[in-house]
Enzyme design. Structure first.
Site, PDB file in Angstrom:
ATOM      1  N   ARG A  44      11.037  -6.406   5.695  1.00  0.00           N
ATOM      2  CA  ARG A  44      10.910  -4.984   5.394  1.00  0.00           C
ATOM      3  C   ARG A  44      11.812  -4.138   6.296  1.00  0.00           C
ATOM      4  NH1 ARG A  44       5.158  -1.969   4.989  1.00  0.00           N
ATOM      5  NH2 ARG A  44       4.961  -2.384   7.202  1.00  0.00           N
ATOM      6  N   ARG A  90      -1.231  -8.364  13.347  1.00  0.00           N
ATOM      7  CA  ARG A  90      -1.764  -7.353  12.412  1.00  0.00           C
ATOM      8  C   ARG A  90      -2.612  -8.006  11.325  1.00  0.00           C
ATOM      9  NH1 ARG A  90       3.459  -4.656  10.504  1.00  0.00           N
ATOM     10  NH2 ARG A  90       2.191  -3.221   9.283  1.00  0.00           N
ATOM     11  N   ARG A 104      -9.775   1.937   8.848  1.00  0.00           N
ATOM     12  CA  ARG A 104      -9.386   0.558   9.143  1.00  0.00           C
ATOM     13  C   ARG A 104     -10.484  -0.171   9.895  1.00  0.00           C
ATOM     14  NH1 ARG A 104      -3.557   1.543   9.030  1.00  0.00           N
ATOM     15  NH2 ARG A 104      -2.335  -0.352   9.163  1.00  0.00           N
ATOM     16  N   LYS A 108       0.809  -1.226   0.000  1.00  0.00           N
ATOM     17  CA  LYS A 108       0.000   0.000   0.000  1.00  0.00           C
ATOM     18  C   LYS A 108       0.837   1.269   0.000  1.00  0.00           C
ATOM     19  CE  LYS A 108      -2.435  -0.548   3.581  1.00  0.00           C
ATOM     20  NZ  LYS A 108      -2.263  -0.475   4.788  1.00  0.00           N
ATOM     21  N   ARG A 118      10.737  -2.022  11.835  1.00  0.00           N
ATOM     22  CA  ARG A 118       9.618  -1.596  12.679  1.00  0.00           C
ATOM     23  C   ARG A 118       9.295  -2.692  13.688  1.00  0.00           C
ATOM     24  NH1 ARG A 118       4.927   0.565   8.699  1.00  0.00           N
ATOM     25  NH2 ARG A 118       3.677  -0.468  10.276  1.00  0.00           N
TER      26      ARG A 118
END
Ligand code: AMP
Length: 214
Positions: A127, A170, A88, A13, A159
């Site tokens: 990531r 998540r 969300r 995204k 992160r």
């Protein structure tokens, strides 16, 4: 053109949002970036949000609704915007549906990026982020120099919510809280479904083709 970008964590995204913002000249609004900036600056909002974020949980709706209300009232949004990470939950979408007419705005399209779960876990665990907002992947999109951002020279970080336990959390949160929004916006007839399993440029072409139709 006002766009909502919907997709599970790791669907690309953020990357697609930057490319879309550049091509179509819309402002990129990422609620995750706004929250991370508040965490970095140690604001009251940042302090409250941090525990939820680190655990891979959603920050309470009322905080997000206030953030988005303030952000959409800023003058730079008049040329169009792309929401990345908001809404969300159904209450967030309903709140936005009340706010938008007051601001004389509407959402033109909801771009829904779909990616299989096993692919998402692979992408998220590799990531690496820069505080300037650019993201990398150790295997699929590494920086030229290990650990350093190509764009600003900043040091890359992992992160906390990209670590495995938080990632699984998540994905679960996405399924239970965010996926119902696909139905919500399908009913409104404004969804564009995108297959997000391929390469970044191909996915972007598919998104651009659906935006060009508007
Ligand atoms: P993101 O960068 O979009 O993946 O967001 C990172 C984290 O910020 C999420 O895992 C949530 O904890 C929080 N967050 C961002 N946007 C929202 C939202 N619209 N509602 C609730 N929490 C959010």
């Amino acid at each position: 053109m006002n766009i909502v970008l919907l997709g599970p964590p790791g669907s690309g995204k953020g990357t697609q949002a930057k490319m879309i913002a550049e091509k179509y000249g819309v402002v990129h609004i990422s609620t995750g970036d706004i929250l991370r900036e508040n965490v970095r600056n140690g604001t009251d909002l940042g302090k409250e949000a941090k525990t939820y974020m680190d655990a891979g949980k959603l920050v309470p709706d009322e905080l997000l609704i206030n953030i988005i209300k303030d952000r959409l009232a800023k003058p730079d949004v008049t040329g169009g915007y792309m929401l990345d990470g908001y809404p969300r939950t159904t209450p967030q979408a309903e709140a936005m549906d009340k706010i938008l007419p007051e601001l004389g705005q509407k959402i033109d399209v909801v771009v829904n990026i779909d990616v299989p779960d096993d692919e998402l876990v692979k992408r998220l665990s590799g990531r690496r982020m820069c505080k300037c907002g650019v993201s990398y992947h150790l295997k699929f999109n590494p920086p030229k120099k290990e650990g350093i951002c190509d764009v600003c020279g900043g040091e890359l970080y992992h992160r906390d919510d990209d670590k495995e336990e938080a990632v699984l959390n998540r994905l679960e949160v996405y399924k239970t809280q965010t996926q119902p929004l696909i139905d919500y916006y399908n009913k409104a007839g404004i969804i564009a479904d995108i297959n997000g399993a391929g390469e970044i440029p191909e996915i972007f072409d598919e998104i651009a083709a659906s935006l060009d139709k508007l």
